[in-house]
Design a protein around this motif. Structure first.
Motif, short mmCIF file in Angstrom:
data_model
loop_
_atom_site.label_atom_id
_atom_site.label_comp_id
_atom_site.label_asym_id
_atom_site.label_seq_id
_atom_site.Cartn_x
_atom_site.Cartn_y
_atom_site.Cartn_z
N ALA A 64 8.41 14.54 9.51
CA ALA A 64 9.62 15.00 8.82
C ALA A 64 10.87 14.56 9.57
O ALA A 64 11.86 14.14 8.96
N LEU A 65 10.84 14.63 10.89
CA LEU A 65 11.97 14.18 11.68
C LEU A 65 12.20 12.68 11.49
O LEU A 65 13.35 12.22 11.40
N GLY A 66 11.12 11.92 11.40
CA GLY A 66 11.25 10.49 11.15
C GLY A 66 11.87 10.19 9.80
O GLY A 66 12.71 9.30 9.67
N LEU A 67 11.47 10.95 8.77
CA LEU A 67 12.06 10.77 7.45
C LEU A 67 13.55 11.11 7.46
O LEU A 67 14.36 10.43 6.82
N ALA A 68 13.91 12.16 8.18
CA ALA A 68 15.32 12.54 8.25
C ALA A 68 16.15 11.46 8.94
O ALA A 68 17.26 11.14 8.50
N ARG A 69 15.61 10.88 10.02
CA ARG A 69 16.33 9.80 10.70
C ARG A 69 16.46 8.58 9.80
O ARG A 69 17.51 7.93 9.76
N ALA A 70 15.38 8.27 9.06
CA ALA A 70 15.44 7.13 8.14
C ALA A 70 16.47 7.38 7.05
O ALA A 70 17.24 6.47 6.68
N ALA A 71 16.49 8.60 6.51
CA ALA A 71 17.46 8.94 5.46
C ALA A 71 18.88 8.81 5.98
O ALA A 71 19.77 8.31 5.26
N ASP A 72 19.12 9.20 7.22
CA ASP A 72 20.46 9.08 7.79
C ASP A 72 20.88 7.62 7.89
O ASP A 72 22.03 7.27 7.58
N GLY A 73 19.96 6.75 8.30
CA GLY A 73 20.28 5.32 8.38
C GLY A 73 20.57 4.72 7.02
O GLY A 73 21.50 3.91 6.84
N LEU A 74 19.77 5.09 6.02
CA LEU A 74 19.99 4.60 4.65
C LEU A 74 21.30 5.12 4.09
O LEU A 74 22.03 4.40 3.39
N LEU A 75 21.62 6.35 4.42
CA LEU A 75 22.88 6.94 3.98
C LEU A 75 24.06 6.16 4.54
O LEU A 75 25.03 5.86 3.83
N THR A 76 23.98 5.80 5.81
CA THR A 76 25.05 5.01 6.44
C THR A 76 25.21 3.66 5.75
O THR A 76 26.33 3.20 5.48
N ALA A 77 24.07 3.02 5.46
CA ALA A 77 24.12 1.71 4.80
C ALA A 77 24.76 1.81 3.41
O ALA A 77 25.59 0.98 3.03
N LEU A 78 24.39 2.83 2.64
CA LEU A 78 24.96 3.02 1.31
C LEU A 78 26.44 3.36 1.38
O LEU A 78 27.25 2.93 0.55
N GLU A 79 26.81 4.11 2.38
CA GLU A 79 28.22 4.46 2.57
C GLU A 79 29.03 3.22 2.91
O GLU A 79 30.15 3.02 2.42
N ASP A 80 28.46 2.34 3.75
CA ASP A 80 29.16 1.13 4.18
C ASP A 80 29.46 0.19 3.01
O ASP A 80 30.46 -0.54 3.03
N ILE A 81 28.57 0.18 2.00
CA ILE A 81 28.80 -0.74 0.86
C ILE A 81 29.47 -0.01 -0.32
O ILE A 81 29.54 -0.55 -1.42
N GLY A 82 29.92 1.21 -0.07
CA GLY A 82 30.69 1.91 -1.07
C GLY A 82 29.90 2.52 -2.20
O GLY A 82 30.48 2.86 -3.26
N GLU A 83 28.59 2.71 -2.02
CA GLU A 83 27.77 3.28 -3.09
C GLU A 83 27.73 4.80 -3.07
O GLU A 83 27.24 5.41 -4.01
N ILE A 84 28.21 5.39 -1.99
CA ILE A 84 28.24 6.84 -1.87
C ILE A 84 29.62 7.26 -1.40
O ILE A 84 30.11 6.75 -0.38
N PRO A 85 30.28 8.17 -2.09
CA PRO A 85 31.59 8.64 -1.63
C PRO A 85 31.49 9.30 -0.26
O PRO A 85 30.47 9.91 0.08
N ALA A 86 32.55 9.18 0.50
CA ALA A 86 32.53 9.69 1.87
C ALA A 86 32.28 11.19 1.91
O ALA A 86 31.52 11.68 2.77
N ASP A 87 32.88 11.96 0.99
CA ASP A 87 32.68 13.41 1.03
C ASP A 87 31.25 13.78 0.67
O ASP A 87 30.67 14.72 1.22
N ALA A 88 30.64 13.02 -0.26
CA ALA A 88 29.25 13.29 -0.63
C ALA A 88 28.32 12.93 0.53
O ALA A 88 27.36 13.65 0.82
#
Length: 325
Positions: A64-88
């Protein structure tokens, strides 16, 4: 006709959803990570009717900790390309951080419950000229539940091969390896079966936590009762107290603490208590009876003519005095 590959952002989002599904389906995830907290996905993950991506729930807290770390990395990547609003993104990251903190605390608590019985420091300078790994293997065969790698002379890169061998030895015997001082070495060898020990002047607990995986245990040395309280407030998972008796393996300028002071340490400690310093099979009983969860030794095993027999004798003496082994 060959279909076009999915856009990168679509693949990233699908991967993020798979990680979140795995977390939400896991028994390891605390109540705080709920669909409502990450409802920024609209008709995505917040919708109770949404079909899961098909991923199974995490089968362990470490997974579960590994999944959470992976999700955080994917979240950063999506944020960097503008697919997720910063507040979300901030909302989800807070939920993920909360999950990681609480899962990590549960993992460490489970690991800390293994801090018991004989705890042997493996110091290449205290082996009687023998291979440190041979001392470690003998200690485990004799009943040691914990090992610590303490090497004050060699660089960390030189310590890594021995550390790796000790970790594998501990993993094969359901024992715990503690690395002295070096949070980065503990992190490199972890996360499972490996923790860290720091002294009063080493890296502070909070800073060491930033280097370690969330589930790695951290212990801290204490020479005063007040320092035990301080260590617990800092978030140490276990505390060491000593020296119990006169010791020759570490320079100590203070008088020995003795079992009576250890009783006071026991009263102050809400986490597992490790007693250290000058302990032998002949004098361990009063230390166990005073409340020590684990008995830490160096020369009593490392310098013994027969380290396995010495470890076995200590283990039996701890058991006979009522200690958990």
């Amino acid at each position: 006709m060959t279909s076009s590959p999915a856009p990168a952002h679509s693949t990233l989002m699908s991967s993020l959803l798979a990680c979140l599904d795995g977390l939400l389906a896991s028994d390891a995830v605390p109540e705080g990570l709920m669909r409502g907290e990450i409802g920024w996905l609209g008709d995505g993950i917040s919708d109770p009717q949404r079909q899961s991506t098909g991923g199974r729930g995490a089968q362990s807290r470490h997974e579960a900790l590994g999944l959470a770390r992976a999700a955080d990395g994917l979240l950063t990547a999506l944020e960097d390309i503008g697919e997720i609003p910063a507040d979300a993104a901030l909302q989800l990251r807070r939920a993920l951080d909360d999950a990681v903190d609480r899962i990590g605390a549960v993992v460490r608590q489970a690991q800390a419950s293994r801090i018991r019985g004989l705890y042997v420091i493996i110091d290449p300078e205290v082996t009687g000229g023998r291979d440190p790994f041979d001392i470690a293997r003998a200690a485990i065969n004799g009943g040691a539940r914990m090992l610590q790698l303490r090497d004050k002379l060699r660089d960390k890169g030189e310590q890594l091969p021995l550390g790796t061998a000790l970790r594998d030895l501990c993993a094969a015997n359901d024992a715990l390896l503690i690395i002295n001082d070096h949070a980065d070495l503990a992190a490199a060898l972890g996360p499972e079966h490996v923790g860290l020990h720091v002294g009063q002047t080493d890296l502070p607990v909070a800073e060491a936590r930033k280097v370690l995986a969330p589930g790695q245990v951290l212990g801290r040395s204490n020479r005063e009762i007040e320092l035990i309280v301080e260590s617990q407030q800092m978030g140490a998972d276990h505390v060491a107290f000593g020296a119990m008796y006169t010791t020759t393996t570490k320079e100590v300028t203070r008088a020995p603490q003795g079992p009576e002071r250890l009783k006071q340490a026991r009263a102050a400690a809400r986490v597992p208590l490790v007693a250290i310093g000058g302990i032998t099979a002949e004098n361990v009983a009063p230390v166990v009876e005073a409340g020590a969860d684990a008995i830490c030794v160096t020369a009593a095993v490392g310098s013994a003519p027969n380290p396995e027999a010495a470890a076995a004798e200590l283990t039996e003496a701890i058991r006979s005095a009522g200690g958990r082994v």
